[in-house]
Scaffold this motif. Structure first.
Motif, PDB file in Angstrom:
ATOM      1  N   ASP A 183       4.426  -0.664   4.846  1.00 31.28           N
ATOM      2  CA  ASP A 183       5.554  -1.308   5.531  1.00 31.28           C
ATOM      3  C   ASP A 183       6.797  -0.426   5.481  1.00 31.28           C
ATOM      4  O   ASP A 183       7.487  -0.262   6.483  1.00 31.28           O
ATOM      5  CB  ASP A 183       5.862  -2.678   4.916  1.00 31.28           C
ATOM      6  N   HIS A 184       7.076   0.145   4.305  1.00 33.87           N
ATOM      7  CA  HIS A 184       8.229   1.045   4.183  1.00 33.87           C
ATOM      8  C   HIS A 184       8.030   2.285   5.046  1.00 33.87           C
ATOM      9  O   HIS A 184       8.954   2.711   5.746  1.00 33.87           O
ATOM     10  CB  HIS A 184       8.462   1.461   2.727  1.00 33.87           C
ATOM     11  N   LYS A 224      16.455  -0.474   0.314  1.00 26.68           N
ATOM     12  CA  LYS A 224      15.074  -0.954   0.194  1.00 26.68           C
ATOM     13  C   LYS A 224      14.264  -0.238  -0.881  1.00 26.68           C
ATOM     14  O   LYS A 224      13.424  -0.841  -1.529  1.00 26.68           O
ATOM     15  CB  LYS A 224      14.338  -0.835   1.538  1.00 26.68           C
ATOM     16  N   GLU A 283      10.093   4.385  12.140  1.00 29.15           N
ATOM     17  CA  GLU A 283      10.807   3.756  13.258  1.00 29.15           C
ATOM     18  C   GLU A 283      12.281   4.172  13.259  1.00 29.15           C
ATOM     19  O   GLU A 283      12.843   4.486  14.306  1.00 29.15           O
ATOM     20  CB  GLU A 283      10.690   2.234  13.137  1.00 29.15           C
ATOM     21  N   ILE A 284      12.896   4.196  12.079  1.00 32.24           N
ATOM     22  CA  ILE A 284      14.298   4.632  11.969  1.00 32.24           C
ATOM     23  C   ILE A 284      14.425   6.081  12.427  1.00 32.24           C
ATOM     24  O   ILE A 284      15.300   6.420  13.224  1.00 32.24           O
ATOM     25  CB  ILE A 284      14.815   4.463  10.522  1.00 32.24           C
ATOM     26  N   ARG A 322       6.232   2.674   7.747  1.00 32.60           N
ATOM     27  CA  ARG A 322       6.351   2.308   9.159  1.00 32.60           C
ATOM     28  C   ARG A 322       7.825   2.116   9.546  1.00 32.60           C
ATOM     29  O   ARG A 322       8.276   2.599  10.589  1.00 32.60           O
ATOM     30  CB  ARG A 322       5.554   1.035   9.443  1.00 32.60           C
ATOM     31  N   GLN A 323       8.574   1.436   8.702  1.00 28.82           N
ATOM     32  CA  GLN A 323       9.995   1.194   8.971  1.00 28.82           C
ATOM     33  C   GLN A 323      10.777   2.505   8.999  1.00 28.82           C
ATOM     34  O   GLN A 323      11.623   2.718   9.868  1.00 28.82           O
ATOM     35  CB  GLN A 323      10.570   0.245   7.910  1.00 28.82           C
ATOM     36  N   TYR A 377      18.660   2.731   4.491  1.00 32.22           N
ATOM     37  CA  TYR A 377      17.369   2.096   4.214  1.00 32.22           C
ATOM     38  C   TYR A 377      16.844   2.541   2.840  1.00 32.22           C
ATOM     39  O   TYR A 377      16.377   1.716   2.043  1.00 32.22           O
ATOM     40  CB  TYR A 377      16.358   2.431   5.305  1.00 32.22           C
TER      41      TYR A 377
END
Length: 80
Positions: free
Chosen positions: A4-5, A77, A11-12, A7-8, A73
């Motif tokens: 998940d991290h 995160k 995307e950023i 992928r995020q 991020y």
């Protein structure tokens, strides 16, 4: 780092330009600029010695703030 991290983060990265060619990401977040999460959603306090040299740094009063989406991020995160 979980999927998940990852992928995020990808995307950023896909939605921004970085003058350092995402060096922080490519080096596994081992070479991060100095910044501190101060509880403001889209900003960190920039702790670099020469913050005005960074295109993501903005001055406010006597402080500089980082508005790099990737650095934010990472700090918020991943707690780095």
């Amino acid at each position: 780092m979980d999927q998940d991290h990852k992928r995020q983060i990808e995307e950023i990265i896909g939605g921004m330009k970085c003058p350092k060619d995402f060096e922080c990401y490519k080096l596994g977040f081992n070479n991060l600029c100095k910044a501190k999460d101060i509880g403001i959603e889209s900003f960190l306090e920039c702790l670099e010695k020469n913050p005005q040299a960074c295109k993501f740094s903005i001055s406010f009063g006597h402080s500089y703030f980082c508005q790099c989406p990737l650095r934010n991020y990472i700090a918020k995160k991943l707690k780095k």
